[in-house]
Motif scaffolding. Sequence first.
Motif, PDB file in Angstrom:
ATOM      1  N   GLY A 404      58.201  25.364 125.502  1.00  0.00           N
ATOM      2  CA  GLY A 404      58.674  23.991 125.384  1.00  0.00           C
ATOM      3  C   GLY A 404      59.266  23.758 124.018  1.00  0.00           C
ATOM      4  N   ASP A 405      59.604  22.491 123.704  1.00  0.00           N
ATOM      5  CA  ASP A 405      60.205  22.239 122.398  1.00  0.00           C
ATOM      6  C   ASP A 405      59.213  22.513 121.274  1.00  0.00           C
ATOM      7  OD1 ASP A 405      58.617  19.917 122.797  1.00  0.00           O
ATOM      8  OD2 ASP A 405      59.929  18.769 121.476  1.00  0.00           O
ATOM      9  N   HIS A 406      57.899  22.425 121.569  1.00  0.00           N
ATOM     10  CA  HIS A 406      56.901  22.743 120.549  1.00  0.00           C
ATOM     11  C   HIS A 406      56.974  24.222 120.142  1.00  0.00           C
ATOM     12  CE1 HIS A 406      54.979  23.842 124.352  1.00  0.00           C
ATOM     13  NE2 HIS A 406      54.325  24.740 123.648  1.00  0.00           N
ATOM     14  N   THR A 407      57.449  25.093 121.030  1.00  0.00           N
ATOM     15  CA  THR A 407      57.617  26.511 120.685  1.00  0.00           C
ATOM     16  C   THR A 407      58.624  26.654 119.557  1.00  0.00           C
ATOM     17  OG1 THR A 407      57.411  26.903 123.067  1.00  0.00           O
ATOM     18  CG2 THR A 407      57.903  28.802 121.686  1.00  0.00           C
ATOM     19  N   LEU A 408      59.709  25.879 119.651  1.00  0.00           N
ATOM     20  CA  LEU A 408      60.740  25.933 118.621  1.00  0.00           C
ATOM     21  C   LEU A 408      60.220  25.361 117.305  1.00  0.00           C
ATOM     22  CD1 LEU A 408      63.841  24.803 120.744  1.00  0.00           C
ATOM     23  CD2 LEU A 408      62.798  27.057 120.542  1.00  0.00           C
ATOM     24  N   TRP A 409      59.504  24.243 117.386  1.00  0.00           N
ATOM     25  CA  TRP A 409      58.950  23.667 116.158  1.00  0.00           C
ATOM     26  C   TRP A 409      57.919  24.601 115.536  1.00  0.00           C
ATOM     27  CZ3 TRP A 409      61.757  20.404 113.948  1.00  0.00           C
ATOM     28  CH2 TRP A 409      62.430  19.385 114.634  1.00  0.00           C
ATOM     29  N   PHE A 410      57.140  25.266 116.353  1.00  0.00           N
ATOM     30  CA  PHE A 410      56.149  26.215 115.832  1.00  0.00           C
ATOM     31  C   PHE A 410      56.841  27.328 115.052  1.00  0.00           C
ATOM     32  CE2 PHE A 410      53.656  30.104 116.149  1.00  0.00           C
ATOM     33  CZ  PHE A 410      52.392  29.683 115.760  1.00  0.00           C
ATOM     34  N   ASN A 411      57.851  27.934 115.647  1.00  0.00           N
ATOM     35  CA  ASN A 411      58.530  29.050 114.978  1.00  0.00           C
ATOM     36  C   ASN A 411      59.254  28.579 113.733  1.00  0.00           C
ATOM     37  OD1 ASN A 411      59.242  31.726 114.661  1.00  0.00           O
ATOM     38  ND2 ASN A 411      60.988  31.621 116.051  1.00  0.00           N
ATOM     39  N   ARG A 412      59.700  27.355 113.724  1.00  0.00           N
ATOM     40  CA  ARG A 412      60.426  26.813 112.572  1.00  0.00           C
ATOM     41  C   ARG A 412      59.490  26.524 111.395  1.00  0.00           C
ATOM     42  NH1 ARG A 412      65.431  24.163 112.159  1.00  0.00           N
ATOM     43  NH2 ARG A 412      65.591  22.579 110.535  1.00  0.00           N
ATOM     44  N   ILE A 413      58.302  25.991 111.676  1.00  0.00           N
ATOM     45  CA  ILE A 413      57.443  25.451 110.631  1.00  0.00           C
ATOM     46  C   ILE A 413      56.238  26.329 110.302  1.00  0.00           C
ATOM     47  CG2 ILE A 413      55.992  23.494 109.974  1.00  0.00           C
ATOM     48  CD1 ILE A 413      58.970  22.832 110.033  1.00  0.00           C
ATOM     49  N   PHE A 414      55.608  26.912 111.318  1.00  0.00           N
ATOM     50  CA  PHE A 414      54.338  27.608 111.121  1.00  0.00           C
ATOM     51  C   PHE A 414      54.505  28.811 110.201  1.00  0.00           C
ATOM     52  CE2 PHE A 414      50.845  30.444 112.168  1.00  0.00           C
ATOM     53  CZ  PHE A 414      49.759  29.577 112.270  1.00  0.00           C
ATOM     54  N   GLN A 415      53.636  28.909 109.212  1.00  0.00           N
ATOM     55  CA  GLN A 415      53.634  30.054 108.299  1.00  0.00           C
ATOM     56  C   GLN A 415      52.439  30.938 108.636  1.00  0.00           C
ATOM     57  OE1 GLN A 415      56.356  30.405 105.820  1.00  0.00           O
ATOM     58  NE2 GLN A 415      56.917  29.023 107.486  1.00  0.00           N
ATOM     59  N   ALA A 416      52.728  32.105 109.218  1.00  0.00           N
ATOM     60  CA  ALA A 416      51.677  32.993 109.725  1.00  0.00           C
ATOM     61  C   ALA A 416      51.069  33.819 108.606  1.00  0.00           C
ATOM     62  CB  ALA A 416      52.254  33.908 110.795  1.00  0.00           C
ATOM     63  N   LYS A 417      49.845  34.252 108.837  1.00  0.00           N
ATOM     64  CA  LYS A 417      49.125  35.105 107.894  1.00  0.00           C
ATOM     65  C   LYS A 417      48.911  36.482 108.513  1.00  0.00           C
ATOM     66  CE  LYS A 417      46.796  31.185 105.710  1.00  0.00           C
ATOM     67  NZ  LYS A 417      47.402  30.131 106.549  1.00  0.00           N
ATOM     68  N   ALA A 418      48.668  37.455 107.652  1.00  0.00           N
ATOM     69  CA  ALA A 418      48.683  38.859 108.069  1.00  0.00           C
ATOM     70  C   ALA A 418      47.662  39.189 109.141  1.00  0.00           C
ATOM     71  CB  ALA A 418      48.478  39.759 106.855  1.00  0.00           C
ATOM     72  N   GLY A 419      46.505  38.540 109.153  1.00  0.00           N
ATOM     73  CA  GLY A 419      45.472  38.886 110.119  1.00  0.00           C
ATOM     74  C   GLY A 419      45.573  38.156 111.434  1.00  0.00           C
ATOM     75  N   GLN A 420      46.582  37.308 111.580  1.00  0.00           N
ATOM     76  CA  GLN A 420      46.708  36.507 112.795  1.00  0.00           C
ATOM     77  C   GLN A 420      47.502  37.227 113.875  1.00  0.00           C
ATOM     78  OE1 GLN A 420      48.510  32.973 111.112  1.00  0.00           O
ATOM     79  NE2 GLN A 420      46.530  32.081 110.571  1.00  0.00           N
TER      80      GLN A 420
END
Length: 560
Positions: A404-420
């Motif tokens: 959904g559109d939240h997928t796009l917002w997640f990829n745009r904003i979320f900053q992932a960490k190495a263990g995730q």
Amino acid sequence: MTPSTLADAAAPPVLAEETKPAAGLSVSQFILEQLKAWKIERIYGVIGDANLSLLDELGKQNAIRYVACRHEGGAALMASAEAKLTGRTTVCLATSGPGATNTLNGLADASMDRAPVLALSGQVETAKIGTRAKQYVDQQKLHAAVAGKSELVTHADALPELMEQTLVHGLLQGQVTHLSIPKDLYPAKVKGGIKPYAAHLHQPLAAPDNEIAEVAALLASAERPVLFIGRGVKQAAEHVLQLAEKLSAAVVTTLPARPLFPNDHECYAGGLGQAGSEASSVLLAESDLIVMLGATWWPDDYVPTQARIVQIDWNREAIGLGHPLHKGVVGDLGQIVPKLAAAGHLPAKDRSAWRARVRDACAGWKRQIEAEARADGTPIPPQRVMKTIADHVSDQAIITVDTGDHTLWFNRIFQAKAGQDILISGRWRTLGFALPAAIAAKLSYPDRQVIAIAGDGGVVQTLMEFQTAAELQLPIVLIVLNNRAYAMEQDRMNAAGLNLTGSAIQSPDFAAIAEACGGSGYRASSPAEFEQSLRRALSGSKPALIDVRTAATPVPHAKI
């Protein structure tokens, strides 16, 4: 061969009088013993009269756990998610007719993302196959679109070979496989033995040294290199970082690969496509050499034409799909990337200008998304939701993301960490993926935090699996971004000037549904309420759902 063996040309073959030894197991028992030999830990399924005998045997042992789901589609999505997360073969179970049909969506998800799932489905009695018997359908035709191999078991003695073929084929090819078992065959005794998992099945595929040397030479000569990485580099992530730093290369990732490169690194340009970053699009368009490592997805609108593209992958069929190709190399990235990173001549070229360009583009992008993530208001801007999630989840969290559109917002904003780890429905992009995936993730890694992110349009597709999570006492957290719309479709319809018919949603009380299913339910309409609810949900001991009233903010670059 001695003359005596040729004396009687009419003599029967040497082993003609020998027969296969009886395993002493029924079909039901043999299936479970064979799965145990392959270290299968769970079977996700829904009960039906064509799989009762198998469930009976499942209940008599404890090596394989049966996960009773609310819908066969949810069961198949759980199996798909576990296979993506662990890389191991997984199993789902359904009954004949509608049961088998209901699994197809989840199996298509596995098929498109090359997750090895074995689907077992009951079938009508052998004497009724091909007739108008209730719940009969030709399951081989039914599964042909999603399964690399689908077979009907017509005799108990065929089972050992069929199970070996499906298990090996599925694992090596990264494909869905399927077996139909007529319900009258379950008690039949099987001749033939259990085939253990063989070590050669996971031996790495080694690329010739000269092929690796050619790629190293291309990297050494590149003026403006970019590394485009997918989840296939998981075993070589630290060497990807070394390689990027040696080359002063920009790094672009697919969404599942975000945790595999430091998101705060000055060379990290973000994701690709509409859900990605503007920085990645700019740098890809300026690059003269792009090296794809374990990535197979590239949206048409974002494929550069000026750069040479080198692709390295274990799956030779994926190389060159959807983009021009200068050179392809087949092999195990866990062996190839360390050799590239260790190549002594790679740092020779002066790329200081490119490094500065990459650093400036990436820094500008990070300033932009940080400003977006500070947005305030009620309903809550989706960017703020994603930033809050990133700030509060564990460094070892598994995050499952719906479509959904939240997928796009997640990829745009979320900053992932190495263990995730990040799990998505990559190419199939089905609604309803996140919740079943979260259940499978928590069962696979009970000590890790698991968070599912879904929209109000998608979550209803599999929402009753929340009851499965409650029954299993799995403390997952499901975050529902509730903007009262199929927002991605609505944005695209608005952009094209179309009538918005079908895009609005009258959402139910999601928090009340969670409570009714035996979990915890929260509601949030401001950033402060969401942060407080998230803290409480993450510290709880049972599944929790947070209904977040979210602004219907259009995703940039929305178009049909």
